[in-house]
Design a protein around this motif. Structure first.
Motif, PDB file in Angstrom:
ATOM      1  N   GLY A  48       1.758   1.851   1.647  1.00  0.00           N
ATOM      2  CA  GLY A  48       2.090   1.664   0.239  1.00  0.00           C
ATOM      3  C   GLY A  48       0.869   1.820  -0.640  1.00  0.00           C
ATOM      4  N   ALA A  49       1.011   1.438  -1.886  1.00  0.00           N
ATOM      5  CA  ALA A  49      -0.084   1.551  -2.850  1.00  0.00           C
ATOM      6  C   ALA A  49      -0.912   0.272  -2.841  1.00  0.00           C
ATOM      7  N   VAL A  50      -2.230   0.429  -2.748  1.00  0.00           N
ATOM      8  CA  VAL A  50      -3.165  -0.696  -2.821  1.00  0.00           C
ATOM      9  C   VAL A  50      -4.162  -0.391  -3.932  1.00  0.00           C
ATOM     10  N   ARG A  51      -4.254  -1.291  -4.874  1.00  0.00           N
ATOM     11  CA  ARG A  51      -5.188  -1.097  -5.990  1.00  0.00           C
ATOM     12  C   ARG A  51      -6.080  -2.322  -6.127  1.00  0.00           C
ATOM     13  N   LEU A  52      -7.291  -2.071  -6.611  1.00  0.00           N
ATOM     14  CA  LEU A  52      -8.261  -3.145  -6.803  1.00  0.00           C
ATOM     15  C   LEU A  52      -8.303  -3.620  -8.249  1.00  0.00           C
ATOM     16  N   ASP A  53      -7.318  -3.205  -9.042  1.00  0.00           N
ATOM     17  CA  ASP A  53      -7.269  -3.635 -10.442  1.00  0.00           C
ATOM     18  C   ASP A  53      -5.877  -4.128 -10.832  1.00  0.00           C
ATOM     19  N   ALA A  54      -5.119  -4.600  -9.829  1.00  0.00           N
ATOM     20  CA  ALA A  54      -3.771  -5.097 -10.095  1.00  0.00           C
ATOM     21  C   ALA A  54      -3.812  -6.614 -10.169  1.00  0.00           C
ATOM     22  N   PRO A  55      -3.750  -7.206 -11.365  1.00  0.00           N
ATOM     23  CA  PRO A  55      -3.856  -8.664 -11.500  1.00  0.00           C
ATOM     24  C   PRO A  55      -2.785  -9.397 -10.702  1.00  0.00           C
ATOM     25  N   GLY A  56      -3.172 -10.563 -10.182  1.00  0.00           N
ATOM     26  CA  GLY A  56      -2.222 -11.385  -9.448  1.00  0.00           C
ATOM     27  C   GLY A  56      -2.007 -10.966  -8.016  1.00  0.00           C
ATOM     28  N   THR A  57      -2.868 -10.091  -7.505  1.00  0.00           N
ATOM     29  CA  THR A  57      -2.740  -9.657  -6.119  1.00  0.00           C
ATOM     30  C   THR A  57      -3.954 -10.086  -5.307  1.00  0.00           C
ATOM     31  N   MET A  58      -3.795  -9.974  -4.023  1.00  0.00           N
ATOM     32  CA  MET A  58      -4.840 -10.316  -3.058  1.00  0.00           C
ATOM     33  C   MET A  58      -4.949  -9.136  -2.097  1.00  0.00           C
ATOM     34  N   VAL A  59      -6.155  -8.630  -1.909  1.00  0.00           N
ATOM     35  CA  VAL A  59      -6.384  -7.493  -1.024  1.00  0.00           C
ATOM     36  C   VAL A  59      -7.288  -7.956   0.108  1.00  0.00           C
ATOM     37  N   PHE A  60      -6.941  -7.579   1.334  1.00  0.00           N
ATOM     38  CA  PHE A  60      -7.755  -7.990   2.472  1.00  0.00           C
ATOM     39  C   PHE A  60      -7.610  -7.004   3.623  1.00  0.00           C
ATOM     40  N   ARG A  61      -8.415  -7.222   4.645  1.00  0.00           N
ATOM     41  CA  ARG A  61      -8.365  -6.389   5.848  1.00  0.00           C
ATOM     42  C   ARG A  61      -7.202  -6.841   6.723  1.00  0.00           C
ATOM     43  N   HIS A  68      -1.494   0.327  11.045  1.00  0.00           N
ATOM     44  CA  HIS A  68      -2.254  -0.035   9.844  1.00  0.00           C
ATOM     45  C   HIS A  68      -3.341  -1.074  10.119  1.00  0.00           C
ATOM     46  N   ARG A  69      -3.641  -1.323  11.406  1.00  0.00           N
ATOM     47  CA  ARG A  69      -4.687  -2.297  11.719  1.00  0.00           C
ATOM     48  C   ARG A  69      -6.013  -1.839  11.112  1.00  0.00           C
ATOM     49  N   ASP A  70      -6.733  -2.758  10.498  1.00  0.00           N
ATOM     50  CA  ASP A  70      -8.028  -2.559   9.846  1.00  0.00           C
ATOM     51  C   ASP A  70      -7.931  -1.847   8.507  1.00  0.00           C
ATOM     52  N   GLU A  71      -6.738  -1.429   8.098  1.00  0.00           N
ATOM     53  CA  GLU A  71      -6.594  -0.886   6.756  1.00  0.00           C
ATOM     54  C   GLU A  71      -6.594  -2.023   5.741  1.00  0.00           C
ATOM     55  N   LEU A  72      -6.739  -1.664   4.477  1.00  0.00           N
ATOM     56  CA  LEU A  72      -6.657  -2.647   3.414  1.00  0.00           C
ATOM     57  C   LEU A  72      -5.207  -2.838   3.018  1.00  0.00           C
ATOM     58  N   VAL A  73      -4.831  -4.091   2.804  1.00  0.00           N
ATOM     59  CA  VAL A  73      -3.453  -4.386   2.412  1.00  0.00           C
ATOM     60  C   VAL A  73      -3.453  -5.218   1.142  1.00  0.00           C
ATOM     61  N   SER A  74      -2.369  -5.088   0.408  1.00  0.00           N
ATOM     62  CA  SER A  74      -2.185  -5.828  -0.839  1.00  0.00           C
ATOM     63  C   SER A  74      -0.943  -6.695  -0.722  1.00  0.00           C
ATOM     64  N   VAL A  75      -1.075  -7.942  -1.182  1.00  0.00           N
ATOM     65  CA  VAL A  75       0.062  -8.865  -1.257  1.00  0.00           C
ATOM     66  C   VAL A  75      -0.014  -9.587  -2.594  1.00  0.00           C
ATOM     67  N   ALA A 331      -5.436 -11.630   9.234  1.00  0.00           N
ATOM     68  CA  ALA A 331      -6.054 -11.234   7.971  1.00  0.00           C
ATOM     69  C   ALA A 331      -7.523 -11.643   7.954  1.00  0.00           C
ATOM     70  N   LEU A 332      -8.314 -10.925   7.164  1.00  0.00           N
ATOM     71  CA  LEU A 332      -9.743 -11.211   7.055  1.00  0.00           C
ATOM     72  C   LEU A 332     -10.281 -10.592   5.757  1.00  0.00           C
ATOM     73  N   ASN A 333     -11.378 -11.163   5.268  1.00  0.00           N
ATOM     74  CA  ASN A 333     -12.110 -10.613   4.115  1.00  0.00           C
ATOM     75  C   ASN A 333     -11.246 -10.445   2.863  1.00  0.00           C
ATOM     76  N   PRO A 334     -10.757 -11.531   2.293  1.00  0.00           N
ATOM     77  CA  PRO A 334      -9.902 -11.416   1.116  1.00  0.00           C
ATOM     78  C   PRO A 334     -10.681 -11.169  -0.170  1.00  0.00           C
ATOM     79  N   ALA A 335     -10.039 -10.515  -1.098  1.00  0.00           N
ATOM     80  CA  ALA A 335     -10.535 -10.394  -2.471  1.00  0.00           C
ATOM     81  C   ALA A 335      -9.384 -10.712  -3.408  1.00  0.00           C
ATOM     82  N   TYR A 336      -9.605 -11.635  -4.339  1.00  0.00           N
ATOM     83  CA  TYR A 336      -8.568 -12.003  -5.300  1.00  0.00           C
ATOM     84  C   TYR A 336      -8.757 -11.185  -6.566  1.00  0.00           C
ATOM     85  N   ILE A 337      -7.719 -10.459  -6.934  1.00  0.00           N
ATOM     86  CA  ILE A 337      -7.795  -9.551  -8.070  1.00  0.00           C
ATOM     87  C   ILE A 337      -7.302 -10.281  -9.308  1.00  0.00           C
ATOM     88  N   GLY A 338      -8.216 -10.489 -10.278  1.00  0.00           N
ATOM     89  CA  GLY A 338      -7.874 -11.269 -11.457  1.00  0.00           C
ATOM     90  C   GLY A 338      -7.074 -10.478 -12.483  1.00  0.00           C
TER      91      GLY A 338
END
Length: 338
Positions: A48-61, A68-75, A331-338
């Motif tokens: 699917g689509a993963v963006r680093l500028d989508a507010p209210g989402t969390m992206v991690f490994r 899709h192991r080791d890919e970046l995922v968005s939830v 899951a590992l290495n989260p980033a919270y997208i504000g």
């Protein structure tokens, strides 16, 4: 026995053997399928689509087994255990802020493994790649997105023992200018200039585009250091601090601390440090955490611990209250997208 009878008996034997073999294959395939289903029985993951500028989402490994192991995922940040949208690249370490990401990745080649740091834009497109001098360990992006840092193991592969060496780099994500090693910075220890061949620096956390905190190790001890990029200096602040992570308001650090009496293989506990009073508070996580925590918000930190698929994400309040809670499996290495 006639020739015809012998032929019938032979054919019957062949049919019986084939039936047994076929049944064995089906049984083995069924067991393999069960194992695969058990192994992949983690969270739902789909391209699917993963963006680093989508507010209210969390992206991690993503650590779940499968394509899709080791890919970046968005939830959704409010539903971290929900369905995952996944996209390349595959990262061994990841962080993001202000629409800029860093992916520390492995490349398999004819001469063996090599490692690179990729600076990503908001759509996960690589803007620049930097070869790494060792195995990826830590990475952080400054709140502005203008700077990124990463640490690799240049020798050894664990912070638990004393036999390792690191290299930490900082890059300006706008210009591409790279400081290849923080060991070129001047060190001020206990108010005096300090020189030693055994110095290691790792675990950068940015305050802004000039100031950062990190870990310095020398002579068997670790120290919290405050870094100044413009002055190219690091200054010791406090002993026995590793992998600091600065709170969103810049007033507190959560770090891992070696505690006397614990196993040398699992020596750490999480603590919070108030930078104004220098008062330490132990957090409610009783297990050893070998990670650089991420602040989910002003009150909570998130970190990785071993899990069925390699690692799970856990959270705990940063004021010492409460109890650990599992945030997301595999899951590992989260980033919270504000």
């Amino acid at each position: 026995m006639t020739r015809r009878a012998r032929l019938v008996t032979l054919l019957a034997g062949v049919v019986l053997l084939c039936s047994v073999a076929f049944a064995s294959v089906l049984h083995a395939a069924g067991r393999a399928g069960e194992r695969d289903r058990a192994r992949s029985g983690g969270p739902s993951v789909a391209a699917g689509a993963v963006r680093l500028d989508a507010p209210g989402t969390m992206v991690f490994r993503n650590m779940a087994w499968g394509p899709h192991r080791d890919e970046l995922v968005s939830v959704a940040a409010g539903d971290p255990g929900g369905p995952r949208a996944a996209a390349p690249p595959r990262c061994l370490r990841f962080h993001a802020a202000a629409g800029v990401g860093v992916c520390l990745r492995k490349v398999d080649g004819a001469l063996g493994e090599s490692y690179f740091a990729s600076i990503l834009d908001a759509r996960l497109r690589a803007l620049r790649d930097y070869p790494l001098a060792g195995v990826p360990s830590r990475t952080r992006v400054a709140p502005s997105g203008h700077l990124a840092a990463w640490t690799v193991f240049a020798g050894g592969d664990s912070y638990a023992g004393g036999d390792f060496s690191t290299r930490t780099s900082i890059v300006d994500t706008r210009t591409g200018a790279l400081t290849a090693s923080l060991e070129g910075y001047a060190i001020v220890k206990d108010g005096r200039r300090y020189h030693s061949a055994d110095v290691n620096l790792w675990g950068v956390t940015f305050a802004d585009d000039r100031r950062f905190y990190a870990t310095l190790a020398t002579k068997g001890r670790t120290y919290l250091v405050r870094g100044d990029i413009a002055a190219r200096t690091v200054t010791t602040v406090r002993a026995n601090v590793e992998c600091p992570s600065l709170s969103p308001d810049g007033t507190r650090l959560v770090f891992k601390k070696r505690v006397a009496g614990l196993s040398p293989d699992e020596p750490w506990r999480l603590y919070a440090l108030d930078l104004a009073s220098m008062r330490e508070t132990p957090l409610a996580e009783g297990r050893s955490v070998d990670d650089q925590v991420v602040w989910a918000d002003a009150r909570t930190v998130v970190y990785g611990l071993a899990g069925d698929f390699g690692a799970d994400l856990w959270s705990v309040p940063a004021d010492g209250s409460g109890a650990p809670t599992r945030v997301a499996g595999a899951a590992l290495n989260p980033a919270y997208i504000g």
